[in-house]
Write a protein that holds these residues in place. Structure first.
Motif, PDB file in Angstrom:
ATOM      1  N   LEU A 167     -18.130  44.651   5.265  1.00 39.85           N
ATOM      2  CA  LEU A 167     -17.634  43.499   6.025  1.00 39.85           C
ATOM      3  C   LEU A 167     -18.653  42.357   5.999  1.00 39.85           C
ATOM      4  CD1 LEU A 167     -16.019  45.374   9.039  1.00 39.85           C
ATOM      5  CD2 LEU A 167     -14.814  44.087   7.275  1.00 39.85           C
ATOM      6  N   HIS A 168     -18.313  41.253   6.671  1.00 40.63           N
ATOM      7  CA  HIS A 168     -19.212  40.107   6.651  1.00 40.63           C
ATOM      8  C   HIS A 168     -20.232  40.158   7.784  1.00 40.63           C
ATOM      9  CE1 HIS A 168     -15.571  38.919   8.926  1.00 40.63           C
ATOM     10  NE2 HIS A 168     -16.443  38.351   9.733  1.00 40.63           N
ATOM     11  N   SER A 204     -24.528  41.955   3.213  1.00 43.62           N
ATOM     12  CA  SER A 204     -23.138  42.011   3.677  1.00 43.62           C
ATOM     13  C   SER A 204     -22.217  41.746   2.487  1.00 43.62           C
ATOM     14  CB  SER A 204     -22.916  40.969   4.771  1.00 43.62           C
ATOM     15  OG  SER A 204     -23.220  39.692   4.279  1.00 43.62           O
ATOM     16  N   ASP A 205     -20.913  41.812   2.704  1.00 39.61           N
ATOM     17  CA  ASP A 205     -19.916  41.544   1.647  1.00 39.61           C
ATOM     18  C   ASP A 205     -20.090  42.457   0.437  1.00 39.61           C
ATOM     19  OD1 ASP A 205     -19.159  39.480   3.317  1.00 39.61           O
ATOM     20  OD2 ASP A 205     -20.097  37.900   2.131  1.00 39.61           O
ATOM     21  N   TYR A 206     -20.594  43.644   0.665  1.00 40.12           N
ATOM     22  CA  TYR A 206     -20.889  44.554  -0.440  1.00 40.12           C
ATOM     23  C   TYR A 206     -20.100  45.834  -0.268  1.00 40.12           C
ATOM     24  CZ  TYR A 206     -24.484  43.641  -3.943  1.00 40.12           C
ATOM     25  OH  TYR A 206     -25.164  43.240  -5.065  1.00 40.12           O
TER      26      TYR A 206
ATOM     27  N   VAL B  35     -11.723  38.796  -1.390  1.00 46.60           N
ATOM     28  CA  VAL B  35     -11.379  38.255  -0.083  1.00 46.60           C
ATOM     29  C   VAL B  35     -12.416  37.200   0.219  1.00 46.60           C
ATOM     30  CG1 VAL B  35     -11.562  38.776   2.387  1.00 46.60           C
ATOM     31  CG2 VAL B  35     -10.094  40.164   0.930  1.00 46.60           C
ATOM     32  N   LEU B  36     -11.991  36.048   0.709  1.00 47.23           N
ATOM     33  CA  LEU B  36     -12.990  35.054   1.085  1.00 47.23           C
ATOM     34  C   LEU B  36     -12.768  34.577   2.501  1.00 47.23           C
ATOM     35  CD1 LEU B  36     -11.838  31.924   1.141  1.00 47.23           C
ATOM     36  CD2 LEU B  36     -11.976  32.129  -1.311  1.00 47.23           C
ATOM     37  N   ILE B  86     -15.964  38.741  -0.878  1.00 47.16           N
ATOM     38  CA  ILE B  86     -16.054  40.196  -0.962  1.00 47.16           C
ATOM     39  C   ILE B  86     -15.201  40.674  -2.130  1.00 47.16           C
ATOM     40  CG2 ILE B  86     -15.627  42.368   0.251  1.00 47.16           C
ATOM     41  CD1 ILE B  86     -15.662  39.361   2.390  1.00 47.16           C
ATOM     42  N   GLY B  87     -15.782  41.496  -3.002  1.00 49.27           N
ATOM     43  CA  GLY B  87     -14.978  42.002  -4.098  1.00 49.27           C
ATOM     44  C   GLY B  87     -15.826  42.579  -5.210  1.00 49.27           C
ATOM     45  N   PRO B  88     -15.241  42.895  -6.335  1.00 48.39           N
ATOM     46  CA  PRO B  88     -13.804  42.847  -6.604  1.00 48.39           C
ATOM     47  C   PRO B  88     -13.081  43.969  -5.869  1.00 48.39           C
ATOM     48  CG  PRO B  88     -14.951  43.860  -8.436  1.00 48.39           C
ATOM     49  CD  PRO B  88     -16.008  43.412  -7.489  1.00 48.39           C
ATOM     50  N   LEU B  89     -11.843  43.667  -5.424  1.00 51.20           N
ATOM     51  CA  LEU B  89     -11.075  44.628  -4.637  1.00 51.20           C
ATOM     52  C   LEU B  89      -9.751  44.961  -5.326  1.00 51.20           C
ATOM     53  CD1 LEU B  89     -11.725  42.903  -1.198  1.00 51.20           C
ATOM     54  CD2 LEU B  89     -12.734  45.055  -1.957  1.00 51.20           C
ATOM     55  N   GLY B  90      -9.140  46.022  -4.869  1.00 49.08           N
ATOM     56  CA  GLY B  90      -7.859  46.452  -5.430  1.00 49.08           C
ATOM     57  C   GLY B  90      -8.045  47.239  -6.709  1.00 49.08           C
ATOM     58  N   LYS B  91      -6.978  47.940  -7.080  1.00 47.67           N
ATOM     59  CA  LYS B  91      -7.036  48.713  -8.324  1.00 47.67           C
ATOM     60  C   LYS B  91      -6.844  47.756  -9.496  1.00 47.67           C
ATOM     61  CE  LYS B  91      -5.934  53.414  -7.327  1.00 47.67           C
ATOM     62  NZ  LYS B  91      -5.625  53.672  -5.933  1.00 47.67           N
TER      63      LYS B  91
END
Lengths: 455, 279
Positions: A167-168, A204-206, B35-36, B86-91
């Protein structure tokens, strides 16, 4: 302890419990009989030297009190607020045999809050202890209470520690789960800052498993790993209508409200919808946190729907009482069986069934048994499902060699060792949903195991 | 903080940005998203990763201004920073050699099919593209998609470019003439549903990428749940791509609307605050 009055506090998100004044703290500390063989210390998962710090408070040596606590516990302001002391240290207090046990939690909080307010007078170590680092890199995955504790312990042992958080914000369940009125986020931030001050690096964001895999971190030079990712997979009831609009998992509801500050919408951009009548399914602390948030968000009627009786509720007694004072109503021995909505997909009604208690189950609590034909319907606008969580597979799916148990949690021994020598784990991802302090205890033990492994 | 390196307005509604996010760029695969969160008070929103540059440590995003976050993002420029990515996310998309693939892109969705079409092409597939938008001005990535495709068809609602009509009009004709192995479609929900309805009777396997509302996007909250077959899936970790014939679109469309009123309220708040700033 002083509290905000119920009629006032249901209109705000400020802290309910106000903590001891200095006078109250000293008076309570004086009640401690300073047992030669203190039982309370045994009850504490991180073995704080409880009589000693209470003695310092009695003598008004608050700096020494907090220093003493921090030798064993890196998050005292958090623990002083959310630990179930009544089941741990306080239950063992000898004074409790005949009267009221010492309010150890409130005294811990008093010492921690004293430091927050008097940081210039505090002599608690805030710098890396030595410049001569062992240099071995350890990765902590997840910045919840267990991860933070493990990080702090390892930093005190001079390891080069990095905490990775998806999370952030740092703190895990302390920031996304537990509401502001039980644990102000400023407190979590300050305690995380203290751990940073020990020389721990925070990212964070990891999302480990996505942003980086464990293997990639190994390639980057990390020699040991602590997985403290918590039990972050919400369980649903698997009943009809659960995907209707207005049905939330407790994780979603609390994350929107706490982490994203939906209670300050629209200044904060994350919304939450709340109807006039809100039902929360479950009887644990998460359920009570949710129902009390719903009340504060303006719901007119809020209900706890719990399948067993009040006696079996796993939530803290104090929080159950707080909720009652705030006007939360209980549908006990009741289970939802179906949710119905309108033609636009919005929740309108819940169908419930009455239970009676049968024989004790594996948990030792009497098993709820549905009473035939006792179904009834109730209009409802919002449902929050707070029936527990499972292990989130996001990271675990990328580690096929890591041994999991039947339920999908990581198999770890009491020292936090897993089936892979350089991987350690603790907290909810090993035990299933438990308490903040249990996770901290596990983080602390694992830090010692990691030191043994790398040493 | 993640710095914006480049920004281009592609048309009146859609913007391209390239950002410094080396931690994300390293592991990106086609079909994944980030996600931003723009600032302290911002919402977490998912956006598909259109391109990445490992050496530069950058990722590129393309978005349409539909709410407060995307509107605010469109006002930002090079040198400014976004608080969280945050990422990369999803399959990632399952890429293999399948044969003839029809890629259908609607509006801003075309930017999302581009990286996937590119990956399919590199795996040795033949790409046939159908790109649609409301009008000529809103057509995206036509040159890029043309370069990948053996055939390309453009449609607009008003007939200002390509054929007047819907992407499914072209799709129906193609399916009646020849045999294809896969349809991959991204666009407005109604378009994806129409594509699924078109290919269903042909028994043609169809994949769509769902743009669901998300919060953590790591499987923790379940806000993005979608019924696929008889199971509830989380779009963030089980998706974002699903077998289009199995998606319960009626439920998904209802769920997509659940914060619409709140979004309007938030946008109004933002616009009023902006006005005060300017005056």
């Amino acid at each position: 302890m002083r509290k905000q009055s119920a009629s006032v506090r249901v209109k705000n998100f400020s802290e309910v419990a106000q903590g001891f004044t200095e006078k109250e703290a000293i008076a309570e500390a004086k009640r401690c009989i300073q047992c030669k063989v203190p039982q309370c210390v045994d009850g504490c998962p991180v073995n704080i030297d409880i009589p000693k710090f209470i003695g310092f408070i009695k003598d008004k040596e608050y700096d020494k009190a907090i220093k003493n606590i921090k030798e064993k516990n890196s998050l005292p302001a958090v623990c002083g607020r959310v630990c179930p002391q009544e089941d741990q240290c306080e239950i063992k207090c000898i004074l409790g045999k005949k009267g009221k046990p010492i309010n150890i939690g409130a005294l811990e909080r008093f010492a921690a809050d004293w430091e927050l307010q008097n940081s210039s007078k505090s002599t608690v170590n805030r710098k890396p202890l030595t410049v001569n680092r062992k240099k071995k890199k350890v990765a902590i995955i997840g910045s919840g209470p267990g991860g933070l504790t493990c990080a702090a312990e390892l930093a005190k042992m001079d390891y080069d520690v990095t905490v990775f958080e998806s999370l952030h914000k740092f703190g895990g369940v302390l920031v996304y789960g537990i509401p502001e009125f039980r644990l102000p986020k400023r407190i979590v931030e300050i305690e995380a800052d203290y751990i940073k001050s020990l020389g721990v690096d925070f990212k964070s964001d990891y999302v480990i498993g996505k942003t980086r895999t464990i293997q990639q971190l190994k390639d980057e030079g990390f020699k040991a790993f602590y997985i403290g990712t918590g039990a972050g997979l919400p369980y649903f009831m698997e009943m009809e209508g659960e995907n209707l609009n207005g049905v939330y998992s407790a994780n979603e509801f609390l994350t929107r409200v706490n982490l994203m500050k939906a209670y300050l919408f629209p200044e904060y951009d994350t919304p939450v919808t709340i109807g006039k009548r809100v039902g929360v399914i479950g009887g644990g602390n998460v359920a009570f946190d949710s129902v009390r948030c719903a009340k504060r968000l303006g719901a007119e009627e809020v209900f706890i729907i719990y399948r067993r009786s009040r006696q079996e509720m796993p939530a803290r007694q104090e929080e159950i009482e707080n909720a009652e004072e705030e006007g939360v109503r209980f549908h006990l021995l009741t289970n939802p069986v179906k949710l119905r909505g309108d033609d636009k997909g919005w929740l309108k009604e819940v169908e419930l069934i009455k239970n009676e208690l049968g024989e004790p189950d594996a948990s030792g609590r009497r098993r709820p048994v549905p009473i035939k034909d006792s179904n009834y319907r109730m209009p409802i606008d919002t449902i929050v499902v707070a029936i527990g969580q499972g292990p989130n597979p996001l990271l675990l799916d990328t580690m096929p060699d890591l041994k999991l148990n039947r339920k999908g949690y990581i198999e770890a021994d009491p020292e936090g060792r897993t089936s892979i020598p350089d991987i350690f784990a603790g907290g909810d991802i090993v035990t299933g949903a438990a308490t903040v302090i249990q996770a901290m205890g596990a983080g602390k033990i694992a830090a010692r195991s990691i030191d043994g492994f790398l040493g | 903080m993640y710095k914006i390196i480049d920004k281009k307005r592609l048309n009146s509604q859609i913007t391209f940005i390239r950002l410094e996010a080396p931690h994300v760029a390293a592991n990106v695969q086609a079909g994944q998203f980030i996600v931003l969160k723009i600032n302290e008070k911002g919402e977490r929103i998912p956006l598909t990763i259109v391109e990445r540059d490992i050496k530069e440590g950058t990722i590129s995003l393309i978005f349409q201004e539909v709410g407060r976050t995307t509107m605010e993002l469109a006002t930002m420029g090079p040198g400014e920073s976004i608080m969280d990515i945050i990422g990369p996310l999803g399959k990632p998309t399952h890429i293999e050699k399948i044969g003839k693939i029809i890629c259908v892109g609607g509006g801003v969705g075309t930017a999302e099919i581009y990286p996937v079409a590119k990956a399919y092409k590199e795996a040795g597939n033949e790409i046939i593209s159908i790109i649609g938008a409301r009008s000529k001005e809103l057509l995206l990535f036509t040159d890029e998609m043309k370069a990948l495709s053996s055939e390309i068809y453009l449609t607009t609602d008003d007939g200002s470019a390509g054929r007047k009509g819907l992407v499914t009009d072209v799709l129906k004709e193609l399916l009646n003439k020849e045999k294809y192995d896969l349809v991959y479609a991204v666009g407005p929900i109604m378009m994806m549903r129409a594509v699924a309805d078109t290919t269903r009777s042909h028994g043609l396997y169809t994949v769509v990428s769902l743009n669901a509302n998300m919060v953590d996007a790591t499987g923790m909250c379940g806000t993005c749940r979608v019924k696929v077959g008889d199971k509830t899936k989380f779009a963030c970790v089980d998706g974002p791509e699903f077998d289009a014939h199995k998606i319960d679109f009626v439920e998904f469309i209802n769920r997509d609307r659940r914060f619409k009123d709140k979004e309007k309220e938030s946008l109004k708040f933002y616009e009023e605050a902006e006005c005060k700033c300017k005056s």
